[in-house]
Write an enzyme that holds these catalytic residues in place. Structure first.
Site, mmCIF file in Angstrom:
data_model
loop_
_atom_site.group_PDB
_atom_site.id
_atom_site.type_symbol
_atom_site.label_atom_id
_atom_site.label_comp_id
_atom_site.label_asym_id
_atom_site.label_seq_id
_atom_site.Cartn_x
_atom_site.Cartn_y
_atom_site.Cartn_z
ATOM 1 N N LYS A 149 0.865 -1.179 0.000
ATOM 2 C CA LYS A 149 0.000 0.000 0.000
ATOM 3 C C LYS A 149 0.899 1.226 0.000
ATOM 4 O O LYS A 149 1.654 1.464 0.943
ATOM 5 C CB LYS A 149 -0.922 0.013 1.219
ATOM 6 C CG LYS A 149 -1.876 1.197 1.238
ATOM 7 C CD LYS A 149 -2.795 1.135 2.447
ATOM 8 C CE LYS A 149 -3.769 2.297 2.467
ATOM 9 N NZ LYS A 149 -4.658 2.245 3.657
ATOM 10 N N ARG A 180 -10.921 9.437 0.946
ATOM 11 C CA ARG A 180 -10.881 10.138 2.233
ATOM 12 C C ARG A 180 -12.024 11.138 2.354
ATOM 13 O O ARG A 180 -12.506 11.399 3.454
ATOM 14 C CB ARG A 180 -9.517 10.806 2.416
ATOM 15 C CG ARG A 180 -8.393 9.777 2.578
ATOM 16 C CD ARG A 180 -7.002 10.380 2.516
ATOM 17 N NE ARG A 180 -5.988 9.345 2.661
ATOM 18 C CZ ARG A 180 -4.693 9.519 2.431
ATOM 19 N NH1 ARG A 180 -4.249 10.714 2.036
ATOM 20 N NH2 ARG A 180 -3.842 8.519 2.579
ATOM 21 N N LYS A 200 1.144 10.078 5.496
ATOM 22 C CA LYS A 200 1.246 8.679 5.931
ATOM 23 C C LYS A 200 2.523 8.017 5.406
ATOM 24 O O LYS A 200 2.610 6.794 5.320
ATOM 25 C CB LYS A 200 0.007 7.901 5.490
ATOM 26 C CG LYS A 200 -1.288 8.480 6.049
ATOM 27 C CD LYS A 200 -2.488 7.578 5.788
ATOM 28 C CE LYS A 200 -3.755 8.149 6.423
ATOM 29 N NZ LYS A 200 -4.907 7.230 6.313
ATOM 30 N N GLU A 216 7.758 -6.810 1.797
ATOM 31 C CA GLU A 216 6.458 -6.836 2.477
ATOM 32 C C GLU A 216 5.698 -8.127 2.159
ATOM 33 O O GLU A 216 5.072 -8.730 3.032
ATOM 34 C CB GLU A 216 5.624 -5.620 2.056
ATOM 35 C CG GLU A 216 6.184 -4.276 2.476
ATOM 36 C CD GLU A 216 5.940 -3.962 3.948
ATOM 37 O OE1 GLU A 216 5.335 -4.797 4.642
ATOM 38 O OE2 GLU A 216 6.351 -2.869 4.382
ATOM 39 N N LYS A 265 -2.017 -1.569 -3.777
ATOM 40 C CA LYS A 265 -2.870 -0.380 -3.799
ATOM 41 C C LYS A 265 -1.984 0.849 -3.916
ATOM 42 O O LYS A 265 -1.055 0.990 -3.109
ATOM 43 C CB LYS A 265 -3.710 -0.318 -2.522
ATOM 44 C CG LYS A 265 -4.635 0.892 -2.438
ATOM 45 C CD LYS A 265 -5.416 0.915 -1.119
ATOM 46 C CE LYS A 265 -6.347 2.122 -1.072
ATOM 47 N NZ LYS A 265 -7.075 2.209 0.199
ATOM 48 N N SER A 284 -9.949 5.152 -5.566
ATOM 49 C CA SER A 284 -10.907 6.238 -5.784
ATOM 50 C C SER A 284 -10.405 7.280 -6.771
ATOM 51 O O SER A 284 -11.171 7.810 -7.579
ATOM 52 C CB SER A 284 -11.250 6.903 -4.450
ATOM 53 O OG SER A 284 -10.078 7.448 -3.837
ATOM 54 N N TYR A 291 -14.834 0.170 -7.608
ATOM 55 C CA TYR A 291 -16.134 0.815 -7.423
ATOM 56 C C TYR A 291 -17.022 0.592 -8.637
ATOM 57 O O TYR A 291 -18.218 0.863 -8.578
ATOM 58 C CB TYR A 291 -15.926 2.314 -7.172
ATOM 59 C CG TYR A 291 -15.037 2.568 -5.970
ATOM 60 C CD1 TYR A 291 -15.520 2.417 -4.675
ATOM 61 C CD2 TYR A 291 -13.691 2.902 -6.136
ATOM 62 C CE1 TYR A 291 -14.696 2.606 -3.572
ATOM 63 C CE2 TYR A 291 -12.858 3.090 -5.043
ATOM 64 C CZ TYR A 291 -13.365 2.934 -3.771
ATOM 65 O OH TYR A 291 -12.543 3.100 -2.678
#
Length: 399
Positions: free
Chosen positions: A266, A276, A288, A304, A319, A345, A384
């Site tokens: 991510k 968000r 972040k 990871e 992502k 998004s 989506y």
């Protein structure tokens, strides 16, 4: 503002493309694809006798076959496998079906739906509306969903204790869906940002995200979700060691059948803005980047992935999706676990912005995008567009 930004980015690409298309000759309104027979000898078609002939000279580019037709003497012709729709369908390497999709649903504790301005076509659903949406998508072949809650500000704290409230919105939504559609698969987001008054995925102290303290809370959240009926928990927090801790917490409570879909790679991406907006979960300070991956790094994703697999992850996610197809491919080549791609998004919003302005054909570009995920190596696609894409697939008789 997000939509304006997307529009400006896409406008730059479209205007660049237009510079080339503007000089192309306009297509005849009478074009039918059958303008008449072509003399394949290609002799006598040029009025100027000095026009270059590719079949002449000591090193001709083409020669002539037995029928005196111009001929490139090449045995392998890949176009033979593209010559009509039936042939293309027979040899197609990657096919997207509704069973590949996970459908993200935004929910809130209101008795009405609220549109999300930066994500046209998406809403924060009431729980009743959520149930109807699940039912409609289920009928189209979409059987897997993931829930994202919009939590009232008064319930947000630094420790995110609302995340493991058994009467919170996510556990109630889980029970509703599993009661009505017991065969569907429900995934839950494991992270504190929807529940944090700091807008971060973990517990904050002195401007830092506390890794191990956060994992303590995530374990409570995952067990709470499993008790409410979650089939898959999906830790999206990017804390080190959280997959092992969550796996052990679930197993110790008897939830050995609950899967973990880990947000393995991510990235600290600029593509998350509309999401968000939907959850009202923008970081309260800073960014972040101390826990999400650097967009410049590809090999780091393999570190990871190896850790998550060793710690008990059942599936690995990348992502965002489209800007990180190379990372999807890397993980697919390095791991035998299923790979998921999140069509996030910002990617969704960019397509919507272009299609609303008539710059792109929505169906074509969406289906191409989803197929690209499969081609890159994704087994699972969070999008989506899941319900709409399933409808298009059904209309085309592909599923």
């Amino acid at each position: 503002e997000t939509m304006k930004f997307c529009t400006l980015i896409l406008a730059a690409f479209i205007s660049s493309a237009s510079a080339f298309s503007a000089v192309a000759p306009s297509q005849s309104a009478a074009a039918t694809g059958n303008p008449g027979p072509v003399d394949r000898s290609m002799q006598g078609i040029d009025s100027d006798p000095d026009t270059f002939d590719p079949t002449e000279g000591d090193s001709p580019a083409l020669i002539r076959n037995n029928n005196d037709e111009v001929w490139v003497p090449q045995r392998a012709r890949p176009r033979r496998n593209r010559k009509n729709a039936a042939m293309r369908s027979m040899v197609r390497e990657n096919i997207v079906t509704p069973s590949n999709f996970i459908y993200p649903l935004f929910i809130h504790d209101e008795d009405f739906n609220q549109s999300i301005e930066s994500m046209p076509g998406c809403e924060r659903h009431s729980l009743d509306s959520m149930l109807r949406e699940v039912g409609e998508a289920y009928e189209l072949g979409v059987k897997t969903f993931v829930l994202f809650p919009k939590v009232p500000d008064e319930l947000k704290t630094n420790l995110g204790v609302e995340a493991y409230n058994p009467e919170g919105i996510v556990p109630r939504a889980l029970r509703m869906i599993k009661s009505a559609y017991p065969d569907c698969i429900i995934c839950t987001d494991v992270a504190l940002d929807p529940y944090s008054d700091q807008g971060h995925d973990g517990v904050v102290e002195d401007g830092k995200i506390l890794n191990d303290v956060t994992i303590n809370q995530l374990c409570k959240q995952a067990v709470c979700q499993a008790r409410a009926g979650a089939d898959v928990v999906a830790p999206s927090d990017m804390m080190d060691g959280r997959v092992k801790a969550i796996r052990d917490a679930l197993d110790s409570e008897g939830f050995t059948d609950v899967s973990i879909l880990s947000y393995t790679a991510k990235y600290a991406s600029a593509y998350y803005g509309p999401f968000r907006d939907a959850l009202d979960s923008h970081p309260g300070f800073g960014d972040k980047k101390t826990y999400q991956q650097d967009p410049a790094n590809g090999r780091e994703a393999l570190i990871e992935a190896a850790l998550d697999a060793a710690e008990g992850a059942d599936m690995l996610m990348v992502k965002p999706g489209m800007p990180y197809l190379d990372v999807i491919r890397r993980l697919k080549d390095a791991s035998n676990l299923p790979i998921a791609a999140y069509h996030v998004s910002g990617e969704y919003a960019m397509i919507k912005a272009a299609c609303e302005r008539g710059w792109l054909n929505e169906k074509d570009v969406v289906m191409e995008t989803l197929t690209c995920f499969k081609r890159a190596g994704a087994d699972i696609i969070l999008t989506y567009y899941a319900k709409q894409a399933a409808q298009w697939i059904a209309e085309d008789g592909l599923y």
